[in-house]
Motif scaffolding. Structure first.
Motif, PDB file in Angstrom:
ATOM      1  N   ASN A 106       4.839 -14.406 -17.242  1.00 33.97           N
ATOM      2  CA  ASN A 106       4.778 -12.976 -17.572  1.00 33.97           C
ATOM      3  C   ASN A 106       3.404 -12.569 -18.088  1.00 33.97           C
ATOM      4  O   ASN A 106       2.814 -13.282 -18.891  1.00 33.97           O
ATOM      5  N   GLY A 107       2.944 -11.442 -17.589  1.00 33.46           N
ATOM      6  CA  GLY A 107       1.677 -10.913 -18.094  1.00 33.46           C
ATOM      7  C   GLY A 107       0.462 -11.353 -17.291  1.00 33.46           C
ATOM      8  O   GLY A 107      -0.636 -10.863 -17.513  1.00 33.46           O
ATOM      9  N   THR A 108       0.645 -12.282 -16.369  1.00 35.58           N
ATOM     10  CA  THR A 108      -0.512 -12.750 -15.590  1.00 35.58           C
ATOM     11  C   THR A 108      -0.969 -11.703 -14.578  1.00 35.58           C
ATOM     12  O   THR A 108      -2.098 -11.755 -14.099  1.00 35.58           O
ATOM     13  N   GLY A 109      -0.068 -10.789 -14.241  1.00 35.54           N
ATOM     14  CA  GLY A 109      -0.417  -9.766 -13.253  1.00 35.54           C
ATOM     15  C   GLY A 109       0.316  -9.966 -11.938  1.00 35.54           C
ATOM     16  O   GLY A 109      -0.107  -9.448 -10.897  1.00 35.54           O
ATOM     17  N   LYS A 110       1.412 -10.673 -12.000  1.00 33.14           N
ATOM     18  CA  LYS A 110       2.162 -10.991 -10.773  1.00 33.14           C
ATOM     19  C   LYS A 110       2.673  -9.735 -10.063  1.00 33.14           C
ATOM     20  O   LYS A 110       2.424  -9.563  -8.869  1.00 33.14           O
ATOM     21  N   THR A 111       3.333  -8.863 -10.827  1.00 30.37           N
ATOM     22  CA  THR A 111       3.920  -7.674 -10.195  1.00 30.37           C
ATOM     23  C   THR A 111       2.819  -6.755  -9.655  1.00 30.37           C
ATOM     24  O   THR A 111       2.931  -6.225  -8.547  1.00 30.37           O
ATOM     25  N   THR A 112       1.760  -6.610 -10.433  1.00 34.82           N
ATOM     26  CA  THR A 112       0.627  -5.794  -9.981  1.00 34.82           C
ATOM     27  C   THR A 112       0.043  -6.376  -8.694  1.00 34.82           C
ATOM     28  O   THR A 112      -0.267  -5.646  -7.738  1.00 34.82           O
ATOM     29  N   THR A 113      -0.107  -7.691  -8.661  1.00 31.18           N
ATOM     30  CA  THR A 113      -0.671  -8.353  -7.480  1.00 31.18           C
ATOM     31  C   THR A 113       0.215  -8.147  -6.254  1.00 31.18           C
ATOM     32  O   THR A 113      -0.288  -7.896  -5.148  1.00 31.18           O
ATOM     33  N   ILE A 114       1.523  -8.241  -6.456  1.00 31.41           N
ATOM     34  CA  ILE A 114       2.448  -8.028  -5.342  1.00 31.41           C
ATOM     35  C   ILE A 114       2.251  -6.618  -4.775  1.00 31.41           C
ATOM     36  O   ILE A 114       2.200  -6.419  -3.558  1.00 31.41           O
ATOM     37  N   SER A 115       2.097  -5.650  -5.673  1.00 34.89           N
ATOM     38  CA  SER A 115       1.935  -4.286  -5.170  1.00 34.89           C
ATOM     39  C   SER A 115       0.583  -4.120  -4.463  1.00 34.89           C
ATOM     40  O   SER A 115       0.479  -3.404  -3.464  1.00 34.89           O
ATOM     41  N   LYS A 116      -0.447  -4.824  -4.935  1.00 38.48           N
ATOM     42  CA  LYS A 116      -1.752  -4.764  -4.249  1.00 38.48           C
ATOM     43  C   LYS A 116      -1.625  -5.345  -2.839  1.00 38.48           C
ATOM     44  O   LYS A 116      -2.180  -4.809  -1.880  1.00 38.48           O
ATOM     45  N   ILE A 117      -0.904  -6.460  -2.734  1.00 37.98           N
ATOM     46  CA  ILE A 117      -0.764  -7.087  -1.410  1.00 37.98           C
ATOM     47  C   ILE A 117       0.094  -6.217  -0.499  1.00 37.98           C
ATOM     48  O   ILE A 117      -0.218  -6.056   0.689  1.00 37.98           O
ATOM     49  N   ALA A 118       1.135  -5.632  -1.065  1.00 33.50           N
ATOM     50  CA  ALA A 118       1.979  -4.736  -0.266  1.00 33.50           C
ATOM     51  C   ALA A 118       1.129  -3.583   0.270  1.00 33.50           C
ATOM     52  O   ALA A 118       1.219  -3.210   1.451  1.00 33.50           O
ATOM     53  N   SER A 119       0.272  -3.055  -0.591  1.00 42.95           N
ATOM     54  CA  SER A 119      -0.578  -1.934  -0.191  1.00 42.95           C
ATOM     55  C   SER A 119      -1.564  -2.379   0.902  1.00 42.95           C
ATOM     56  O   SER A 119      -1.772  -1.670   1.902  1.00 42.95           O
ATOM     57  N   TYR A 120      -2.146  -3.549   0.716  1.00 39.49           N
ATOM     58  CA  TYR A 120      -3.086  -4.115   1.711  1.00 39.49           C
ATOM     59  C   TYR A 120      -2.390  -4.293   3.062  1.00 39.49           C
ATOM     60  O   TYR A 120      -2.931  -3.919   4.121  1.00 39.49           O
ATOM     61  N   LEU A 121      -1.183  -4.831   3.033  1.00 43.10           N
ATOM     62  CA  LEU A 121      -0.448  -5.056   4.287  1.00 43.10           C
ATOM     63  C   LEU A 121      -0.115  -3.719   4.960  1.00 43.10           C
ATOM     64  O   LEU A 121      -0.267  -3.558   6.171  1.00 43.10           O
ATOM     65  N   ARG A 122       0.317  -2.764   4.142  1.00 45.45           N
ATOM     66  CA  ARG A 122       0.658  -1.430   4.668  1.00 45.45           C
ATOM     67  C   ARG A 122      -0.558  -0.785   5.342  1.00 45.45           C
ATOM     68  O   ARG A 122      -0.455  -0.209   6.419  1.00 45.45           O
ATOM     69  N   LYS A 123      -1.691  -0.906   4.680  1.00 49.45           N
ATOM     70  CA  LYS A 123      -2.923  -0.296   5.219  1.00 49.45           C
ATOM     71  C   LYS A 123      -3.316  -0.943   6.536  1.00 49.45           C
ATOM     72  O   LYS A 123      -4.059  -0.363   7.313  1.00 49.45           O
ATOM     73  N   ASN A 124      -2.852  -2.156   6.735  1.00 51.81           N
ATOM     74  CA  ASN A 124      -3.146  -2.848   7.988  1.00 51.81           C
ATOM     75  C   ASN A 124      -1.984  -2.743   8.972  1.00 51.81           C
ATOM     76  O   ASN A 124      -1.839  -3.587   9.868  1.00 51.81           O
ATOM     77  N   GLY A 125      -1.169  -1.745   8.758  1.00 50.17           N
ATOM     78  CA  GLY A 125      -0.120  -1.421   9.725  1.00 50.17           C
ATOM     79  C   GLY A 125       1.097  -2.325   9.689  1.00 50.17           C
ATOM     80  O   GLY A 125       1.895  -2.334  10.638  1.00 50.17           O
ATOM     81  N   LYS A 126       1.274  -3.080   8.607  1.00 46.47           N
ATOM     82  CA  LYS A 126       2.424  -3.990   8.522  1.00 46.47           C
ATOM     83  C   LYS A 126       3.576  -3.334   7.769  1.00 46.47           C
ATOM     84  O   LYS A 126       3.358  -2.481   6.913  1.00 46.47           O
ATOM     85  N   ARG A 127       4.784  -3.785   8.121  1.00 50.01           N
ATOM     86  CA  ARG A 127       5.963  -3.264   7.422  1.00 50.01           C
ATOM     87  C   ARG A 127       6.395  -4.284   6.364  1.00 50.01           C
ATOM     88  O   ARG A 127       6.472  -5.481   6.637  1.00 50.01           O
ATOM     89  N   VAL A 128       6.652  -3.769   5.175  1.00 49.41           N
ATOM     90  CA  VAL A 128       6.858  -4.644   4.019  1.00 49.41           C
ATOM     91  C   VAL A 128       8.103  -4.231   3.241  1.00 49.41           C
ATOM     92  O   VAL A 128       8.399  -3.046   3.128  1.00 49.41           O
ATOM     93  N   VAL A 129       8.814  -5.223   2.716  1.00 52.56           N
ATOM     94  CA  VAL A 129       9.858  -4.923   1.741  1.00 52.56           C
ATOM     95  C   VAL A 129       9.644  -5.827   0.533  1.00 52.56           C
ATOM     96  O   VAL A 129       9.163  -6.957   0.667  1.00 52.56           O
TER      97      VAL A 129
END
Ligand code: GDP
Length: 292
Positions: A106-129
């Motif tokens: 907890n606190g390392t930034g895991k959830t934030t990182t997941i959202s950054k990767i989701a955003s990166y994937l989305r920007k590259n036209g990928k579908r994410v859940v």
């Protein structure tokens, strides 16, 4: 970023006029070792760097001056950083859905990182859940749900306290039914030695069968990040790491320790709190920052 180590190297390499021969090689090497240790590079890694540097200098047979030491230090650190296998390009996932499980305290930034990767994937036209499989920490489900809606990706969630592996399972089923490319699975991160947590992670791995398991580590905690990772490595195993909070890491040595000790590919570095503050790890970039 990395001011501690950077300023000390700048000072050291300015301390001798260009062309002046260095008589005491051992003194310069000791100073470099100390700079590394003060930057929170672990002893073993600092020692290996100075030993290899020493070998390079001796082997060259050239007149030893500061410019040469600097050049060889860069070469040595590059060599260390290139000893890890390259990180895979997650945009070219070999299967669909591609399931990535994220581990971290907890606190390392895991959830934030997941959202950054989701955003990166989305920007590259990928579908994410996203799978809100941290069902333990108060507020974790709400946090990931809010981030998911900001990015515009679905978040599969159950109620707080429910079985994390069933959340992951449902997210994967959801992805399969809708032709979604990636499932990013959050996970709980209470104390690393907690046996229940380890059992919980093992169950998620068994049920979700992630294609990639990523350990998220906070660079600000330096060598402790490696100690945390070691516990997870022994108990659960992971394939790659992401280091977060590089932007606020003044010492700068965690990257070297983690890479050299874990020998795991570094998928990304987190460089801020925003969705776009995520960069691919590049040894050249890192070396340029610490030895300008
Ligand atoms: P989790 O408990 O591991 O899921 O951690 P969170 O994702 O909730 O992040 C904890 C705190 O670290 C939050 O305030 C984030 O904004 C912050 N954070 C995460 N990644 C970074 C980063 O790369 N840089 C900075 N400066 N802050 C970060």
């Amino acid at each position: 970023m990395f001011e501690g180590i950077k300023n000390k190297f700048i000072k050291l390499f300015k301390s001798s006029t260009s062309g002046t021969e260095i008589i005491r090689r051992d003194e310069v090497e000791n100073t470099i070792r100390n700079i590394l240790l003060e930057a929170d590079v672990d002893y073993d890694t600092a020692q290996i760097i100075t030993e290899r540097l020493d070998r390079r200098i001796i082997k060259s047979g050239r007149k030893i001056e500061m410019d040469l030491v600097k050049e060889y230090l860069k070469e040595t650190i590059t060599e260390i950083l290139n000893e890890i296998p390259p990180a895979l390009d997650i945009l070219n996932a070999p299967k669909k859905p591609y399931v990535i499980l994220f581990l971290g305290i907890n606190g390392t930034g895991k959830t934030t990182t997941i959202s950054k990767i989701a955003s990166y994937l989305r920007k590259n036209g990928k579908r994410v859940v996203l799978a809100a499989a941290d069902t333990f920490r108060a507020g974790a489900i709400e946090q990931i749900s809010a981030l998911g809606s900001d990015i515009g990706v679905n978040v599969i969630k159950h109620t707080a306290g429910s079985d994390p592996s069933s959340v992951a399972f449902d997210a994967i089923e959801h992805a399969k039914a809708r032709d979604i490319d990636y499932v990013l699975v959050d996970s709980a991160g209470r104390m690393q030695t907690n046996k229940n947590l380890i059992d919980e992670m093992r169950k998620i791995k068994r049920v979700a069968k992630p294609d990639l398991t990523v350990m998220v580590l906070d660079s600000m905690i330096g060598q402790d990040a490696y100690n945390q990772a070691e516990v997870f490595m022994n108990e659960i195993k992971f394939d790659a790491v992401i280091l977060t909070k590089l932007d606020t890491d003044a010492r700068g040595g965690a990257v070297l320790t983690i890479v050299h000790q874990l020998k795991k590919p570094v998928l990304f570095l987190g460089t801020g709190q925003g969705f776009d503050d995520l960069i691919k790890f590049d040894p050249k970039w890192y070396i340029g920052k610490i030895i300008p």
